[in-house]
Write an enzyme that holds these catalytic residues in place. Structure first.
Site, PDB file in Angstrom:
ATOM      1  N   SER A  17      -6.512  -9.276   6.671  1.00 14.36           N
ATOM      2  CA  SER A  17      -6.007  -9.653   7.999  1.00 14.36           C
ATOM      3  C   SER A  17      -5.333 -11.021   8.036  1.00 14.36           C
ATOM      4  O   SER A  17      -5.420 -11.728   9.050  1.00 14.36           O
ATOM      5  CB  SER A  17      -7.118  -9.562   9.050  1.00 14.36           C
ATOM      6  OG  SER A  17      -7.557  -8.218   9.167  1.00 14.36           O
ATOM      7  N   GLU A  73     -11.189 -10.341  -1.150  1.00 17.34           N
ATOM      8  CA  GLU A  73     -10.885  -9.615   0.088  1.00 17.34           C
ATOM      9  C   GLU A  73     -12.164  -8.977   0.636  1.00 17.34           C
ATOM     10  O   GLU A  73     -12.599  -7.925   0.123  1.00 17.34           O
ATOM     11  CB  GLU A  73      -9.874  -8.504  -0.202  1.00 17.34           C
ATOM     12  CG  GLU A  73      -8.563  -9.003  -0.750  1.00 17.34           C
ATOM     13  CD  GLU A  73      -7.456  -7.980  -0.555  1.00 17.34           C
ATOM     14  OE1 GLU A  73      -6.479  -8.298   0.126  1.00 17.34           O
ATOM     15  OE2 GLU A  73      -7.582  -6.855  -1.071  1.00 17.34           O
ATOM     16  N   HIS A 112      -8.378  -3.008  -6.249  1.00 14.34           N
ATOM     17  CA  HIS A 112      -8.360  -3.156  -4.785  1.00 14.34           C
ATOM     18  C   HIS A 112      -9.495  -2.310  -4.197  1.00 14.34           C
ATOM     19  O   HIS A 112      -9.817  -1.233  -4.708  1.00 14.34           O
ATOM     20  CB  HIS A 112      -7.003  -2.699  -4.228  1.00 14.34           C
ATOM     21  CG  HIS A 112      -6.841  -3.043  -2.783  1.00 14.34           C
ATOM     22  ND1 HIS A 112      -7.421  -2.290  -1.787  1.00 14.34           N
ATOM     23  CD2 HIS A 112      -6.216  -4.073  -2.166  1.00 14.34           C
ATOM     24  CE1 HIS A 112      -7.142  -2.852  -0.616  1.00 14.34           C
ATOM     25  NE2 HIS A 112      -6.411  -3.928  -0.820  1.00 14.34           N
ATOM     26  N   GLU A 154      -9.598  -0.386  -1.803  1.00 19.45           N
ATOM     27  CA  GLU A 154      -9.212   0.993  -1.461  1.00 19.45           C
ATOM     28  C   GLU A 154      -9.206   1.873  -2.715  1.00 19.45           C
ATOM     29  O   GLU A 154      -9.476   3.071  -2.641  1.00 19.45           O
ATOM     30  CB  GLU A 154      -7.853   0.982  -0.748  1.00 19.45           C
ATOM     31  CG  GLU A 154      -8.013   0.448   0.673  1.00 19.45           C
ATOM     32  CD  GLU A 154      -6.795  -0.252   1.252  1.00 19.45           C
ATOM     33  OE1 GLU A 154      -5.685  -0.080   0.720  1.00 19.45           O
ATOM     34  OE2 GLU A 154      -6.963  -0.989   2.244  1.00 19.45           O
ATOM     35  N   LYS A 212       0.861  -1.210   0.000  1.00 26.12           N
ATOM     36  CA  LYS A 212       0.000   0.000   0.000  1.00 26.12           C
ATOM     37  C   LYS A 212       0.891   1.252   0.000  1.00 26.12           C
ATOM     38  O   LYS A 212       1.953   1.248  -0.611  1.00 26.12           O
ATOM     39  CB  LYS A 212      -0.978  -0.040   1.174  1.00 26.12           C
ATOM     40  CG  LYS A 212      -1.766  -1.354   1.185  1.00 26.12           C
ATOM     41  CD  LYS A 212      -2.934  -1.375   2.126  1.00 26.12           C
ATOM     42  CE  LYS A 212      -3.640  -2.729   2.018  1.00 26.12           C
ATOM     43  NZ  LYS A 212      -4.844  -2.809   2.833  1.00 26.12           N
ATOM     44  N   GLY A 265      -7.351  -4.963   7.188  1.00 21.92           N
ATOM     45  CA  GLY A 265      -6.720  -4.114   8.199  1.00 21.92           C
ATOM     46  C   GLY A 265      -7.455  -4.053   9.526  1.00 21.92           C
ATOM     47  O   GLY A 265      -7.171  -3.195  10.357  1.00 21.92           O
TER      48      GLY A 265
HETATM   49  P1  PGA Z   1      -4.444  -6.462   5.400  1.00 18.11           P
HETATM   50  O1  PGA Z   1      -4.710  -5.911   3.901  1.00 18.11           O
HETATM   51  O2  PGA Z   1      -3.664  -7.752   5.237  1.00 18.11           O
HETATM   52  O3  PGA Z   1      -3.659  -5.383   6.063  1.00 18.11           O
HETATM   53  O4  PGA Z   1      -5.787  -6.714   6.002  1.00 18.11           O
HETATM   54  C1  PGA Z   1      -4.983  -6.793   2.856  1.00 18.11           C
HETATM   55  C2  PGA Z   1      -5.177  -6.020   1.575  1.00 18.11           C
HETATM   56  O5  PGA Z   1      -5.848  -4.983   1.572  1.00 18.11           O
HETATM   57  O6  PGA Z   1      -4.657  -6.436   0.507  1.00 18.11           O
END
Ligand code: PGA
Length: 249
Positions: free
Chosen positions: A211, A166, A96, A98, A12, A172
């Site tokens: 996570s 995901e 993704h 995000e 990220k 996260g």
């Molecule tokens: P995380 O993120 O392992 O910190 O939960 C996974 C991701 O967004 O690819």
């Protein structure tokens, strides 16, 4: 036969040039040819070249976290799949959650980005996943299969396409779905891929993300149709990332 697993790190917006030390550390831990899975690090665009050279001589691949659908042009601040390839990248994450939420990316745009990745001869990791509200409404399978229908471009094959499931609420947060829930969603993704690609769909890797850490990796990676992991926070430190790689069955 299940496809070879892929453990992919998504840094990220984290990392500076000094983070090359983590790659060196990981290389040392991995030794030579001792791992059961493919390994990938997707650093910020500024570090693709740095990570690719630090990973040199190892099996660690490098990738981007996003790209523009075009090869080049007047798109201030964007980078193309061609640029990622030029820096030594061989994979690109697209769609993704995000990107979907922070930048309003929809399936059509993700599809165009994935197509640009394939056209460049790179491998696209296409991300899908439901929000907590969608899950609570019992819509997980509908949302995820709809995202695959919209985001998987023409020309996708087992060799050039990876799906990352995901759940948005698991990213996260330290929370993960139960292994039964992961199995159910991955089975639905596999069915959708076979509908679209025929028997080729059996070879497409489906990663779980959200996570993943050393303490839960073995359990998650042993779920049927889980062919690896997309790892955010726990990919930043070589010791944690190695713990996940080493858990690969
Ligand atoms: P995380 O993120 O392992 O910190 O939960 C996974 C991701 O967004 O690819």
């Amino acid at each position: 036969m299940a496809p070879r697993s892929l453990i992919a790190g998504n840094w990220k917006m984290n990392g500076l040039r000094a983070s090359a030390a983590e790659v060196e550390d990981l290389k040392a831990r991995m030794g030579v040819g001792a791992v059961n899975c493919d390994v990938l690090i997707c650093p910020p665009a500024t570090l693709i070249g740095t990570v690719a050279s630090a990973a040199g001589g190892s099996v660690i691949a490098t990738g981007g976290q996003d790209c523009h659908p075009a090869k080049s042009g007047a798109h201030t601040g964007d980078i193309s799949a061609q640029m990622i390839a030029d820096m030594g990248g061989s994979f690109v994450i697209v769609g993704h959650s995000e990107r979907r939420s922070d930048h309003g990316e929809d399936d059509g745009l993700v599809n165009a980005k994935a197509k640009a990745v394939l056209d460049e001869g790179l491998i696209a990791i296409i991300c899908v996943g439901e929000t907590e509200a969608e899950r609570d409404a019992g819509r997980t399978i509908e949302v995820v299969t709809g995202q695959i229908q919209g985001s998987l471009p023409e020309g996708g094959t087992a060799a050039n396409t990876v799906i990352a499931y995901e759940p948005v609420w698991a990213i996260g947060t330290g929370r993960t779905p139960t292994t039964d829930d992961v199995a159910e969603t991955h089975a639905a993704i596999r069915a959708e891929l076979k509908l679209r690609l025929g028997s080729e769909g059996d070879g497409v890797r489906i990663l779980y993300g959200g996570s993943v850490k050393p303490s839960n990796a073995a359990e998650l990676l042993s779920v049927p149709d889980v062919n690896g992991a997309l790892v955010g926070g726990a990919s930043l430190k070589a010791s944690d990332f190695w713990g996940i790689i080493a858990a690969c069955p």
